[in-house]
Design a protein around this motif. Structure first.
Motif, PDB file in Angstrom:
ATOM      1  N   UNK A  35      -2.713   4.545   4.409  1.00  0.00           N
ATOM      2  CA  UNK A  35      -1.715   4.791   3.383  1.00  0.00           C
ATOM      3  C   UNK A  35      -1.296   6.258   3.433  1.00  0.00           C
ATOM      4  N   UNK A  42       2.354   7.574  -5.630  1.00  0.00           N
ATOM      5  CA  UNK A  42       1.249   6.693  -5.304  1.00  0.00           C
ATOM      6  C   UNK A  42       1.182   6.469  -3.803  1.00  0.00           C
ATOM      7  N   UNK A 106     -11.295   6.503   1.903  1.00  0.00           N
ATOM      8  CA  UNK A 106     -11.867   7.787   2.250  1.00  0.00           C
ATOM      9  C   UNK A 106     -11.246   8.883   1.399  1.00  0.00           C
TER      10      UNK A 106
ATOM     11  N   UNK B   9       3.952   9.408 -17.185  1.00  0.00           N
ATOM     12  CA  UNK B   9       3.652  10.016 -15.897  1.00  0.00           C
ATOM     13  C   UNK B   9       2.556  11.070 -16.053  1.00  0.00           C
ATOM     14  N   UNK B  33      -4.991  -4.154  -9.690  1.00  0.00           N
ATOM     15  CA  UNK B  33      -6.158  -3.292  -9.594  1.00  0.00           C
ATOM     16  C   UNK B  33      -5.836  -1.958 -10.257  1.00  0.00           C
ATOM     17  N   UNK B  35      -7.159   2.049 -10.189  1.00  0.00           N
ATOM     18  CA  UNK B  35      -7.942   3.039  -9.479  1.00  0.00           C
ATOM     19  C   UNK B  35      -7.886   4.356 -10.248  1.00  0.00           C
ATOM     20  N   UNK B  37      -8.204   8.464  -9.229  1.00  0.00           N
ATOM     21  CA  UNK B  37      -8.251   9.395  -8.122  1.00  0.00           C
ATOM     22  C   UNK B  37      -8.430  10.798  -8.676  1.00  0.00           C
ATOM     23  N   UNK B  42     -10.212  10.320  -2.524  1.00  0.00           N
ATOM     24  CA  UNK B  42      -9.425   9.113  -2.419  1.00  0.00           C
ATOM     25  C   UNK B  42      -9.547   8.288  -3.690  1.00  0.00           C
ATOM     26  N   UNK B  43      -8.664   7.308  -3.883  1.00  0.00           N
ATOM     27  CA  UNK B  43      -8.759   6.448  -5.074  1.00  0.00           C
ATOM     28  C   UNK B  43     -10.051   5.636  -5.063  1.00  0.00           C
ATOM     29  N   UNK B  44     -10.602   5.437  -6.256  1.00  0.00           N
ATOM     30  CA  UNK B  44     -11.808   4.628  -6.418  1.00  0.00           C
ATOM     31  C   UNK B  44     -11.479   3.471  -7.358  1.00  0.00           C
ATOM     32  N   UNK B  86      -6.068  10.994 -11.856  1.00  0.00           N
ATOM     33  CA  UNK B  86      -4.841  10.216 -11.663  1.00  0.00           C
ATOM     34  C   UNK B  86      -5.208   8.742 -11.710  1.00  0.00           C
ATOM     35  N   UNK B  88      -4.097   5.017 -11.156  1.00  0.00           N
ATOM     36  CA  UNK B  88      -3.138   4.254 -10.367  1.00  0.00           C
ATOM     37  C   UNK B  88      -3.338   2.769 -10.580  1.00  0.00           C
ATOM     38  N   UNK B 101      -1.118  -3.300  -0.410  1.00  0.00           N
ATOM     39  CA  UNK B 101      -1.050  -3.024  -1.834  1.00  0.00           C
ATOM     40  C   UNK B 101       0.198  -2.214  -2.139  1.00  0.00           C
ATOM     41  N   UNK B 103       1.461   0.363  -4.886  1.00  0.00           N
ATOM     42  CA  UNK B 103       0.933   1.242  -5.916  1.00  0.00           C
ATOM     43  C   UNK B 103       2.050   1.739  -6.812  1.00  0.00           C
ATOM     44  N   UNK B 104       1.702   1.982  -8.095  1.00  0.00           N
ATOM     45  CA  UNK B 104       2.572   2.757  -8.944  1.00  0.00           C
ATOM     46  C   UNK B 104       2.410   4.236  -8.622  1.00  0.00           C
ATOM     47  N   UNK B 105       3.228   5.072  -9.288  1.00  0.00           N
ATOM     48  CA  UNK B 105       3.146   6.514  -9.031  1.00  0.00           C
ATOM     49  C   UNK B 105       1.977   7.154  -9.760  1.00  0.00           C
TER      50      UNK B 105
END
Lengths: 114, 113
Positions: A35, A42, A106, B9, B33, B35, B37, B42-44, B86, B88, B101, B103-105
């Motif tokens: 990504x 995003x 990651x 935002x 989902x 997440x 970040x 990275x996003x979790x 952040x 998401x 996926x 994602x939104x902003x």
């Protein structure tokens, strides 16, 4: 900690150059997705690899290419870098091809193109 | 094209306050989902909601999936500085491209001590 590692964490390139970013997936995860996350945005899907074959691709030009290896490592290559390629590049490993399953991201490689 | 819009935002609040952030779409998603970040990470994944009307709780975080599966919300009770990050929302594309996926902003939350 997700068990997914990326390198390098930061790098600076100039316009027109080429870059290779690397990712080590969780052991046993045959699927890796890449990504691009621009500042304030995003993540956007680049492509997905499954068992060393490209399984799907987002709206990115052919100068974005990838490789996946049998040892759960993978690469993202970008040729002819442009200023707009400056972003955080994230790889995510998963067990399933379907994105409804959990993705393990990651920490990303932050690329700056000057 | 399936899009996800997140609001607000940006959100800056004091420790102990409650907040709600929203994720909306005109498209139906099979699941959504959430997440978090943090800077330099990275996003979790926090949670996945699958059923319309579903509510899931994760400590002080409450996630809801809209009945029509087009929207979702995240409510945080008694926010703490550790909630800063952040947020998401993301959903798998429908049909033959469900490998990716959308994602939104994101909503950038700052919780001040």
């Amino acid at each position: 900690e997700t068990g997914v590692t990326q390198s390098p964490t930061h790098l600076i390139k100039t316009r027109g150059q080429q870059v290779t970013l690397r990712c080590s997936s969780q052991s046993g995860h045959n699927t890796v997705s890449w990504y691009q996350q621009a500042l304030g945005q995003g993540p956007q899907f680049i492509f997905q690899y499954y068992r060393e074959e490209e399984n799907g691709r987002g709206n990115f030009p052919p100068r974005f290419s990838g490789l996946q290896f049998p040892n759960y490592s993978s690469e993202l290559n970008v040729n002819a870098l442009e200023l707009d390629d400056s972003a955080l590049y994230l790889c995510a490993s998963s067990l399933a091809l379907d994105a409804s399953g959990e993705l393990f991201f990651g920490e990303g490689s932050r690329l700056t193109v000057l | 094209t399936q899009l996800l819009e997140q609001s607000p935002q940006f959100l800056s609040i004091q420790e102990g306050e409650n907040l709600t952030v929203y994720c909306n779409s005109s498209s139906v998603f099979s699941s959504l989902q959430w997440y978090r970040q943090e800077p330099g990470e990275g996003p979790v994944l926090l949670v996945t909601v699958v059923t319309g009307g579903e509510v899931k709780k994760l400590k002080r975080l409450t996630f809801q999936f809209g009945d029509a599966r087009k929207d979702s919300s995240l409510h945080i009770t008694a926010a703490q500085p550790g909630d800063t990050g952040l947020y998401l929302c993301a959903g798998p594309n429908s049909g033959g491209s469900n490998y990716k996926l959308t994602f939104g902003k994101g909503t950038l939350l700052t919780v001040n001590p």
